[in-house]
Design a protein around this motif. Structure first.
Motif, short mmCIF file in Angstrom:
data_model
loop_
_atom_site.label_atom_id
_atom_site.label_comp_id
_atom_site.label_asym_id
_atom_site.label_seq_id
_atom_site.Cartn_x
_atom_site.Cartn_y
_atom_site.Cartn_z
N UNK A 108 33.77 36.97 51.10
CA UNK A 108 34.20 36.78 49.70
C UNK A 108 35.11 36.04 49.64
N UNK A 109 35.12 35.11 48.59
CA UNK A 109 36.05 34.11 48.32
C UNK A 109 37.28 34.81 47.46
N UNK A 110 38.47 34.62 47.97
CA UNK A 110 39.76 35.03 47.37
C UNK A 110 40.44 34.10 46.74
N UNK A 111 40.91 34.35 45.55
CA UNK A 111 41.66 33.64 44.65
C UNK A 111 42.95 33.95 44.24
N UNK A 112 44.00 33.15 44.00
CA UNK A 112 45.44 33.62 43.58
C UNK A 112 45.83 32.99 42.29
N UNK A 113 46.74 33.86 41.58
CA UNK A 113 47.33 33.41 40.43
C UNK A 113 48.35 34.25 40.14
N UNK A 114 49.24 33.80 38.94
CA UNK A 114 50.34 34.35 38.67
C UNK A 114 50.26 34.98 37.30
N UNK A 115 50.90 36.31 37.11
CA UNK A 115 50.86 37.04 36.03
C UNK A 115 51.98 37.65 35.97
N UNK A 116 52.60 37.62 34.59
CA UNK A 116 54.13 38.38 34.47
C UNK A 116 53.87 39.34 33.31
N UNK A 117 53.16 40.26 33.28
CA UNK A 117 52.98 41.26 32.52
C UNK A 117 52.88 42.56 32.74
N UNK A 118 53.70 43.45 32.35
CA UNK A 118 53.83 44.96 32.65
C UNK A 118 52.52 45.67 32.88
N UNK A 146 51.36 48.60 32.39
CA UNK A 146 50.92 49.43 31.10
C UNK A 146 50.63 48.83 29.88
N UNK A 147 50.76 47.25 29.88
CA UNK A 147 50.52 46.64 28.73
C UNK A 147 49.09 45.88 28.95
N UNK A 148 48.57 45.89 30.19
CA UNK A 148 47.42 45.29 30.50
C UNK A 148 46.19 46.51 30.04
N UNK A 149 45.08 45.80 29.54
CA UNK A 149 43.96 46.69 29.02
C UNK A 149 42.95 46.85 29.96
N UNK A 150 43.03 47.96 30.92
CA UNK A 150 42.42 48.08 31.98
C UNK A 150 41.07 48.70 31.46
N UNK A 151 39.94 48.07 31.78
CA UNK A 151 38.65 48.32 31.15
C UNK A 151 37.71 49.02 32.40
N UNK A 152 38.01 48.66 33.70
CA UNK A 152 37.28 49.28 34.72
C UNK A 152 38.34 49.80 35.72
N UNK A 153 38.01 50.85 36.39
CA UNK A 153 38.94 51.67 37.34
C UNK A 153 39.89 52.69 36.37
#
Length: 250
Positions: A34-44, A46-53
């Motif tokens: 598996x290729x693993x990536x990193x990134x940054x995110x500063x969002x609460x 509960x504000x993220x629109x979870x579409x899977x899981x």
């Protein structure tokens, strides 16, 4: 980027390669990458629109050892936490994180429930369909394998009704024999549990014609041919008063 959009509807602009995760089996042979990536995110969360899981949660590194987690994901998170410089230069070879699947020292067995129905000195046997994958055109007890999260006695009640139409309460079933079976060439043992009812409701009928073509009562001293060999062994053991028989083990 596509997966992030599909799963959480977000674009992470600073995605960079972090590591390659290699999974090895218990013997050390390569199994998957598996290729693993990193990134940054500063969002609460509960504000993220979870579409899977079912849930998103910001988690501290010290919490993950107390969580049920994929071993590869845990290894990558620890590697990221311990890295002096998590970022990788453009074109540089990504570091490899290896995770090995544990050896499972516990033996696994297939559990089958078998109905020993006796009336007037005769036992109920069914003739398997000629096209059956197991024991075609051969006589056998009403039986079946238990399903996920199903007790053996619950399996017996279900299989009895599905195969023969007979209704047998769990409380009227008694375990009368255990057959510990290893078929030639098989790597998975089978544990056959044989139950006898003190009473039942109904008369046996063919409910699964694709598996069984007829039910007949056979005298215990004149069993039919051909009959499943372990069925014969179990019936002889039951009426000789032997509760446990290992069969096929060297």
């Amino acid at each position: 980027m596509r997966e992030l959009d599909e799963e959480i509807g977000l674009v992470i602009p600073d995605l960079t390669g972090f590591a390659t995760l290699d999974t090895l089996n218990a013997s050390g042979a390569f199994k998957g990458r598996v290729r693993v990536y990193r990134g940054t995110l500063n969002t609460p969360a509960h504000e993220i629109d979870l579409r899977e899981g079912i849930q998103l949660r910001w988690t501290r590194i010290e919490e993950i050892d107390e969580m049920t987690m994929d071993p590869g994901a845990a290894a990558v998170l620890h590697a990221h936490h311990n890295a002096e410089q998590p970022g990788v230069r453009q074109g540089a070879t990504l570091p490899v994180v290896e995770v090995r699947e544990p050896r499972d020292h516990r033996s696994r067995s297939i559990v089958g429930a078998h109905l020993v129905l006796i009336r007037d000195g005769a036992v109920l046997l069914g003739k398997r369909h000629p096209d059956s994958a197991f024991a075609p055109s051969t006589w056998h007890l009403p039986a079946g394998h238990r399903e996920d999260m199903e007790s053996a006695v619950t399996c017996m009640v279900r299989e009895a009704e599905e195969e023969t139409g007979l209704r047998i309460p769990q409380s009227d079933l008694s375990l009368v024999h255990v057959l510990d079976l290893l078929d030639p060439g098989s790597t998975i043992p089978r544990m056959g549990l044989f139950f006898a009812p003190s009473r039942w409701e109904g008369e046996p009928v063919v409910r699964e014609p694709e598996c069984c073509t007829e039910w007949c009562w056979w005298p215990l001293d004149a069993l039919p041919e051909p009959i499943v060999e372990y069925t014969r062994v179990a019936l002889e053991a039951i009426f000789n008063g032997t509760f446990y028989v290992p069969l096929g083990w060297s």
